[in-house]
Scaffold this motif. Structure first.
Motif, PDB file in Angstrom:
ATOM      1  N   LEU A  69      42.021  16.542  28.314  1.00 18.57           N
ATOM      2  CA  LEU A  69      40.989  17.565  28.150  1.00 18.57           C
ATOM      3  C   LEU A  69      40.790  17.927  26.685  1.00 18.57           C
ATOM      4  CD1 LEU A  69      41.947  19.784  31.213  1.00 18.57           C
ATOM      5  CD2 LEU A  69      39.847  18.437  30.959  1.00 18.57           C
ATOM      6  N   ALA A  70      41.879  17.937  25.923  1.00 21.11           N
ATOM      7  CA  ALA A  70      41.753  18.228  24.491  1.00 21.11           C
ATOM      8  C   ALA A  70      40.980  17.110  23.786  1.00 21.11           C
ATOM      9  CB  ALA A  70      43.134  18.386  23.870  1.00 21.11           C
TER      10      ALA A  70
ATOM     11  N   THR B 125      40.505   6.707  23.859  1.00 18.68           N
ATOM     12  CA  THR B 125      41.446   7.506  23.068  1.00 18.68           C
ATOM     13  C   THR B 125      42.141   8.543  23.930  1.00 18.68           C
ATOM     14  OG1 THR B 125      40.194   7.215  21.019  1.00 18.68           O
ATOM     15  CG2 THR B 125      41.630   9.149  21.154  1.00 18.68           C
ATOM     16  N   ALA B 126      41.392   9.168  24.831  1.00 18.86           N
ATOM     17  CA  ALA B 126      41.973  10.176  25.718  1.00 18.86           C
ATOM     18  C   ALA B 126      43.102   9.578  26.554  1.00 18.86           C
ATOM     19  CB  ALA B 126      40.891  10.763  26.623  1.00 18.86           C
ATOM     20  N   GLN B 127      42.840   8.420  27.165  1.00 15.94           N
ATOM     21  CA  GLN B 127      43.870   7.794  27.991  1.00 15.94           C
ATOM     22  C   GLN B 127      45.038   7.301  27.144  1.00 15.94           C
ATOM     23  OE1 GLN B 127      42.498   4.815  30.731  1.00 15.94           O
ATOM     24  NE2 GLN B 127      44.413   4.818  31.869  1.00 15.94           N
TER      25      GLN B 127
ATOM     26  N   ASP C 255      53.667  26.196  33.117  1.00 14.15           N
ATOM     27  CA  ASP C 255      52.344  26.101  32.501  1.00 14.15           C
ATOM     28  C   ASP C 255      52.483  25.236  31.253  1.00 14.15           C
ATOM     29  OD1 ASP C 255      49.719  26.405  31.879  1.00 14.15           O
ATOM     30  OD2 ASP C 255      49.872  28.470  31.184  1.00 14.15           O
ATOM     31  N   CYS C 256      52.732  23.960  31.479  1.00 11.48           N
ATOM     32  CA  CYS C 256      53.094  23.058  30.385  1.00 11.48           C
ATOM     33  C   CYS C 256      51.849  22.365  29.842  1.00 11.48           C
ATOM     34  CB  CYS C 256      54.107  22.024  30.886  1.00 11.48           C
ATOM     35  SG  CYS C 256      54.850  21.049  29.570  1.00 11.48           S
ATOM     36  N   HIS C 257      51.154  23.036  28.924  1.00 12.47           N
ATOM     37  CA  HIS C 257      50.020  22.400  28.254  1.00 12.47           C
ATOM     38  C   HIS C 257      50.258  22.435  26.751  1.00 12.47           C
ATOM     39  CE1 HIS C 257      48.305  26.286  26.992  1.00 12.47           C
ATOM     40  NE2 HIS C 257      48.461  26.719  28.221  1.00 12.47           N
ATOM     41  N   LEU C 258      49.471  21.684  26.006  1.00 14.48           N
ATOM     42  CA  LEU C 258      49.771  21.455  24.587  1.00 14.48           C
ATOM     43  C   LEU C 258      49.680  22.704  23.713  1.00 14.48           C
ATOM     44  CD1 LEU C 258      46.869  21.252  22.796  1.00 14.48           C
ATOM     45  CD2 LEU C 258      46.663  19.185  24.157  1.00 14.48           C
ATOM     46  N   MET C 259      48.976  23.745  24.165  1.00  5.25           N
ATOM     47  CA  MET C 259      48.902  24.971  23.381  1.00  5.25           C
ATOM     48  C   MET C 259      50.147  25.837  23.538  1.00  5.25           C
ATOM     49  SD  MET C 259      46.183  24.830  21.626  1.00  5.25           S
ATOM     50  CE  MET C 259      46.085  26.513  21.033  1.00  5.25           C
ATOM     51  N   ASN C 260      51.010  25.496  24.486  1.00  6.28           N
ATOM     52  CA  ASN C 260      52.236  26.263  24.684  1.00  6.28           C
ATOM     53  C   ASN C 260      53.434  25.640  23.962  1.00  6.28           C
ATOM     54  OD1 ASN C 260      51.146  28.384  26.060  1.00  6.28           O
ATOM     55  ND2 ASN C 260      51.551  27.551  28.094  1.00  6.28           N
TER      56      ASN C 260
ATOM     57  N   GLU D  38      46.254  24.184  15.827  1.00  8.07           N
ATOM     58  CA  GLU D  38      44.814  24.408  15.687  1.00  8.07           C
ATOM     59  C   GLU D  38      44.089  23.149  16.140  1.00  8.07           C
ATOM     60  OE1 GLU D  38      43.645  26.925  12.113  1.00  8.07           O
ATOM     61  OE2 GLU D  38      45.569  26.121  11.421  1.00  8.07           O
ATOM     62  N   ILE D  39      43.944  23.030  17.443  1.00  8.75           N
ATOM     63  CA  ILE D  39      43.441  21.802  18.051  1.00  8.75           C
ATOM     64  C   ILE D  39      42.043  21.449  17.562  1.00  8.75           C
ATOM     65  CG2 ILE D  39      42.805  20.729  20.251  1.00  8.75           C
ATOM     66  CD1 ILE D  39      45.803  20.953  19.758  1.00  8.75           C
ATOM     67  N   ASP D  40      41.217  22.437  17.297  1.00  4.06           N
ATOM     68  CA  ASP D  40      39.848  22.145  16.870  1.00  4.06           C
ATOM     69  C   ASP D  40      39.799  21.403  15.532  1.00  4.06           C
ATOM     70  OD1 ASP D  40      40.855  24.542  15.773  1.00  4.06           O
ATOM     71  OD2 ASP D  40      38.850  25.224  15.248  1.00  4.06           O
ATOM     72  N   LYS D  41      40.916  21.382  14.793  1.00  9.06           N
ATOM     73  CA  LYS D  41      40.984  20.678  13.511  1.00  9.06           C
ATOM     74  C   LYS D  41      41.618  19.292  13.633  1.00  9.06           C
ATOM     75  CE  LYS D  41      41.272  24.933  10.768  1.00  9.06           C
ATOM     76  NZ  LYS D  41      42.068  25.701   9.779  1.00  9.06           N
ATOM     77  N   PHE D  42      42.016  18.909  14.848  1.00  8.85           N
ATOM     78  CA  PHE D  42      42.684  17.634  15.058  1.00  8.85           C
ATOM     79  C   PHE D  42      41.673  16.479  15.083  1.00  8.85           C
ATOM     80  CE2 PHE D  42      47.033  18.607  17.185  1.00  8.85           C
ATOM     81  CZ  PHE D  42      47.278  19.586  16.235  1.00  8.85           C
TER      82      PHE D  42
END
Length: 446
Positions: free
Chosen positions: A134-135, A145-147, A90-95, A367-371
């Motif tokens: 997704l983030a 920017t996403a890509q 489960d390799c996502h950025l929050m882990n 804290e992704i919402d602050k990025f």
């Protein structure tokens, strides 16, 4: 020897071209989103499943965090090298995040191993890259920017993998990503401010501070305070005393002798079920309070370990554990630079598997919402470097380095795949929301 294996890796491109890593198509055998969600809800605590659905409904990004099993199935039908590493699963950025080593130094590392399993390396890379797409969308950043962020992640992974594959193996295993050093090297003022605040908060995450925050005094003793439906006592401690002691005793036997001696200085005082995360909601997760004769508290998290979502899709695996808690613990020890001294496992009275670790051991969560755009890209570079080290440690790295090569073909392919799979995740999320509105999936606000 390195050059010979590097050349072997180049030959892997005959089996699967690096450009083919961009391919995305759904299998004709894929079930509906409703069927897949209900399958993932199996054997969870029934009254907590609506809370799980509620947390998943927050955004496509939240939905993605809870559906590693769906992606594992999708990836298994796509072109891949079948070159295995100890995958995170489960390799996502929050882990990824910070925590304290046994020496009490704050380090950055991967910190969730519920799904770890030997599996193709690109499954981790693609899942992580998609999480950054997704983030970025969650933060309302542009598609460009996403890509770019997914490309930066993949580029960091490839370049660092090649660098680490040439290192002395012992040096690689000793390597740690010190949080204080990351802070000193940070060029972004916002990044320095967020990380400084996070370090200060983490330094307060001691057992003593947690004790005063989540316990209450009861009849001259202490217990974990309830916050229903997220924290509650599922059974009476007195009635379950023998069962709990047997369960904890089995866990103690999985610790190294010196750590077992330390642990046995503490007596268990209370156990409460605690709802955590997004994908883990509904699994049996407990917070346990231990106290020694000096009234020093110790909090351990006891988390149910189910079969890895990767396991059904991987063949010819040599490193197998019949106990799922042991699978999680040993995978974590293989990948991390330094692991919790209280990592261990046990089997519950109903035959379910669990693993133990310290609760909130000076942890730092992103804290992704602050990025902003710059910070997200910097974080992508760091995660790519971290994942590269994890995969080099648990693979025949020169071969895989040869497959990746020195051009940017791989990162171009992975970023294209990540865009496509992020679109699919959003489509799945919309289908999930429709099933909720139809009443096919129950939702309950916390």
């Amino acid at each position: 020897m390195y050059d010979k294996k590097y050349d072997q890796g180049k030959k892997l491109r005959e089996r699967i071209k690096r450009k083919d890593q961009s391919v995305f198509r759904l299998s004709s055998k894929r079930q509906s989103v409703l069927q897949m969600i209900k399958a993932s809800d199996y054997d969870r605590v029934e009254e907590l499943i609506p809370i799980r659905h509620y947390r998943m409904s927050a955004s496509p990004f939240a939905f993605y965090r809870a559906t590693a099993g769906i992606m594992a199935q999708d990836l298994s039908f796509l072109p891949h090298s079948n070159f295995k590493v100890q995958a995170i699963g489960d390799c996502h950025l929050m882990n990824f995040g910070g925590y304290a080593t046994p020496e009490r130094t704050l380090v950055f590392d991967i910190n969730d191993f519920d799904e770890t399993y030997p599996a193709p390396w690109e499954w981790d890379v693609k899942r992580l890259a998609t999480s950054f797409i997704l983030a970025a969308r969650f933060l309302n950043l542009s598609e460009k920017t996403a890509q770019e962020t997914a490309y930066i992640l993949s580029n960091s992974y490839r370049e660092n993998f090649i660098e680490f594959s040439q290192m002395n193996l012992l040096d690689l295993w000793y390597m740690k990503f010190d949080v204080e050093r990351i802070l000193k090297e940070a060029k972004n003022n916002k990044a320095r401010k967020l990380l400084t605040d996070a370090i200060e908060k983490a330094q307060k995450g001691t057992n003593e501070r947690i004790f005063y925050k989540i316990t209450q005094s009861v009849l001259g003793g202490f217990e974990i305070a309830e916050q229903r439906p997220l924290v509650y006592h599922p059974f009476d401690m007195k009635d379950a005393k023998t069962t709990i002691e047997n369960f904890v005793g089995k866990y103690a036997q999985t610790l190294a002798p010196d750590r077992r001696y330390l642990f046995e200085q503490f007596n268990i005082i209370d156990v409460a079920l605690k709802v955590v995360g997004v994908g883990s909601v509904g699994t049996r997760c407990y917070v346990t309070l231990f106290i020694n004769q000096h009234l020093d508290p110790l909090f351990l998290q006891v988390k149910e370990a189910r079969i890895s979502v990767l396991a059904p899709y991987v063949s010819n695996v040599k490193r197998q554990f019949t106990h799922q808690g042991q699978r999680v613990v040993q995978g974590q020890r293989l990948v991390q630079a330094a692991s919790d001294i209280f990592l261990g496992w046990s089997t519950g009275p109903a035959g379910r598997h669990f693993y133990f670790r310290q609760l909130r051991d000076r942890k730092i969560a992103p804290e992704i919402d602050k990025f902003d755009e710059e910070l997200l890209k910097s974080y992508a570079r760091l995660c790519g470097r971290m994942l590269a080290r994890a995969h080099v440690k648990t693979s025949d790295a020169p071969v895989l380095a040869g497959y990746m090569g020195k051009s940017d073909i791989l990162e171009d392919s992975v970023s294209k795949f990540a865009l496509s799979y992020a679109d699919q995740t959003e489509a799945d999320y919309n289908a999930f929301i429709k099933e909720i509105k139809k009443g096919k999936l129950k939702v309950e606000a916390e």
